[in-house]
Design a protein around this motif. Sequence first.
Motif, PDB file in Angstrom:
ATOM      1  N   CYS A  26       0.801  -1.207   0.000  1.00  0.00           N
ATOM      2  CA  CYS A  26       0.000   0.000   0.000  1.00  0.00           C
ATOM      3  C   CYS A  26       0.830   1.251   0.000  1.00  0.00           C
ATOM      4  O   CYS A  26       1.933   1.282   0.423  1.00  0.00           O
ATOM      5  CB  CYS A  26      -0.841  -0.019   1.108  1.00  0.00           C
ATOM      6  N   GLY A  27       0.257   2.310  -0.539  1.00  0.00           N
ATOM      7  CA  GLY A  27       1.000   3.534  -0.752  1.00  0.00           C
ATOM      8  C   GLY A  27       1.563   4.129   0.470  1.00  0.00           C
ATOM      9  O   GLY A  27       2.426   4.937   0.451  1.00  0.00           O
ATOM     10  N   ASN A  94      -6.124  -1.197   4.708  1.00  0.00           N
ATOM     11  CA  ASN A  94      -5.454  -0.470   3.617  1.00  0.00           C
ATOM     12  C   ASN A  94      -6.035   0.931   3.445  1.00  0.00           C
ATOM     13  O   ASN A  94      -5.313   1.921   3.329  1.00  0.00           O
ATOM     14  CB  ASN A  94      -5.612  -1.231   2.293  1.00  0.00           C
ATOM     15  N   ALA A  98      -3.789   4.205   4.141  1.00  0.00           N
ATOM     16  CA  ALA A  98      -3.434   4.999   2.960  1.00  0.00           C
ATOM     17  C   ALA A  98      -4.059   6.385   3.010  1.00  0.00           C
ATOM     18  O   ALA A  98      -3.460   7.372   2.582  1.00  0.00           O
ATOM     19  CB  ALA A  98      -3.879   4.271   1.687  1.00  0.00           C
TER      20      ALA A  98
END
Length: 558
Positions: A26-27, A94, A98
């Motif tokens: 994930c970012g 997530n 994020a």
Amino acid sequence: MKKRGFQKHVAVLMGAMLMTASLAACGGGTKSGGKQDSGEPKLGTEQKEFSILGGQSALSPGYANNEVLNKLQEKAGIKINWNTMSDSLSEQVNIHIAGGDLPDAFMGVGFTNYELSKYGADGTFIDLTPYITAEYMPNLTKVLEEHPEVRAAITMYDGHIYGLPSGEQMGTAGIGKEKDYSIFTIPQFSMINKAWLDDLGLPVPTTLDELHTALKAFKDNDMAHKMYGAAAGSTIPMSTGYDQWCWGQNIFYAGFGFTNWPNDVCADLVLMPDGKVNFVSDDDGYREALTYFHDWYAEGLMDVEMFSQSDTQLMSKCQQGYVGVSTWWYIDELMGDYAKDYVFLPVLNGPSGTNNVTVRTGGGTSSGNLSITSKCESPINLLKFFDQWYDGETVMQLQYGPIGVYFTGQDANGVWNSITEAEARAKFGKGAGELKSTYEVAGPKLILSSYYRDNFHMEDRAVERLTDLYDVWMPQVKNDTTYPIDCVFTAEELETIDRYRTDFENVVAEQEGLWIKDGGPTDAEWEAYKKKLVDSCGMDELLKVYQAAYDRYLAAKK
């Protein structure tokens, strides 16, 4: 047989880790709070209400009305708003990470060590080390003092702790033994049909050569046919799986100085007395073992189906009275109606007159089931709530269900008894397992071996196996040094493991099987094999990684 029954906690733990594997992609990191200012702990105690996002059993109605959790909140003087789910957990985690929309804590998610380190470094998770003190968390602090291996397991490579420990130490201390050996210490118990030996006038073997003599006699005299009336020619002198958990051939390698257990080479590192790590798969003793057992295989003493059969197929053969020697978790379960005729084999000496059993470590400790985020303003208050989880009588209720529901009475020593299947169905209209799933709470539950001795009873099958382990098998073990399952790796080290491990283990497994079946290795084959392990399979690089992780583990314990 796989790890099952009372071993399910390992599968659950691994499942939780796999469930969150996507999180690493994930970012990333929080936009809510970021790194704590100056890295100092937050000592304020104003916040009394907290939000927690996490997992729950599919049968759980949620935690809002959980009587055990509500009592713990009341005692800690806080209120928790639960947002728990059994489905879509990784997706929700997530989204929250994020987007920077953080709860005060994540619970029962099963973050991997890589994820904990990543989210600790970017400020999503706070370092819990300053709070794990006798003032704020007396129960956990005591546990870590008495079990430094647990502290080492939850300390990331940067020296910080980003998650509280969870796991189950099912060991011999739980049945009142002086030393605590994990139920996983020796996976394979070998056994032989003593009734057949007695009929042939043979003693229980103490060496591999004596076992060879017995197996040949079993075959030549067709003992399954002679003793049990099985079809002529149906006798299988020895049957096991190939490199299987508790039903493999590996215990017999002890006569050559090692037991590499299931074909999980990197999990079966040998830790030498001087603290150096080693793979046995290129040692001379390993080569000698494969050459020796090829002769057995060629003589028809080892089951030709050992490389392909399932545990169910092995059990079927044994329970029809065909098999003279095998390995399993228990005698009774494998041999069925013929169990009375079997006894455990000792650890057998090899051609040199010696043996060595490479023991295994326990089920592992996870730190991925409770992490506090940078959003939380009063970690002290929240951690005082979770510190109560490290009390034996409390964690048993979080794992199984409340006193008066799952635990129905105490013995003369004050140790709680679990509800029976019949009692559960009569009182609640569901089985004991379903009842447990209804009340079980996901999170940082650490069940120590001592809890089974002091707080609640272990199931009978586990007691039986631990008794055999301690009384029969461990007295034969010369060195119980083992590589700890809980070593923590850096991101770079994980990349090295990911790059080489699969190929390395596949090459070892393939060659081991071929050499047992077809013979070998010749000198040229052996040298080529060792060169391939280093040049193509990264064996030396893997050893460096595991050595570095072990050295850090020792430092964290101290």
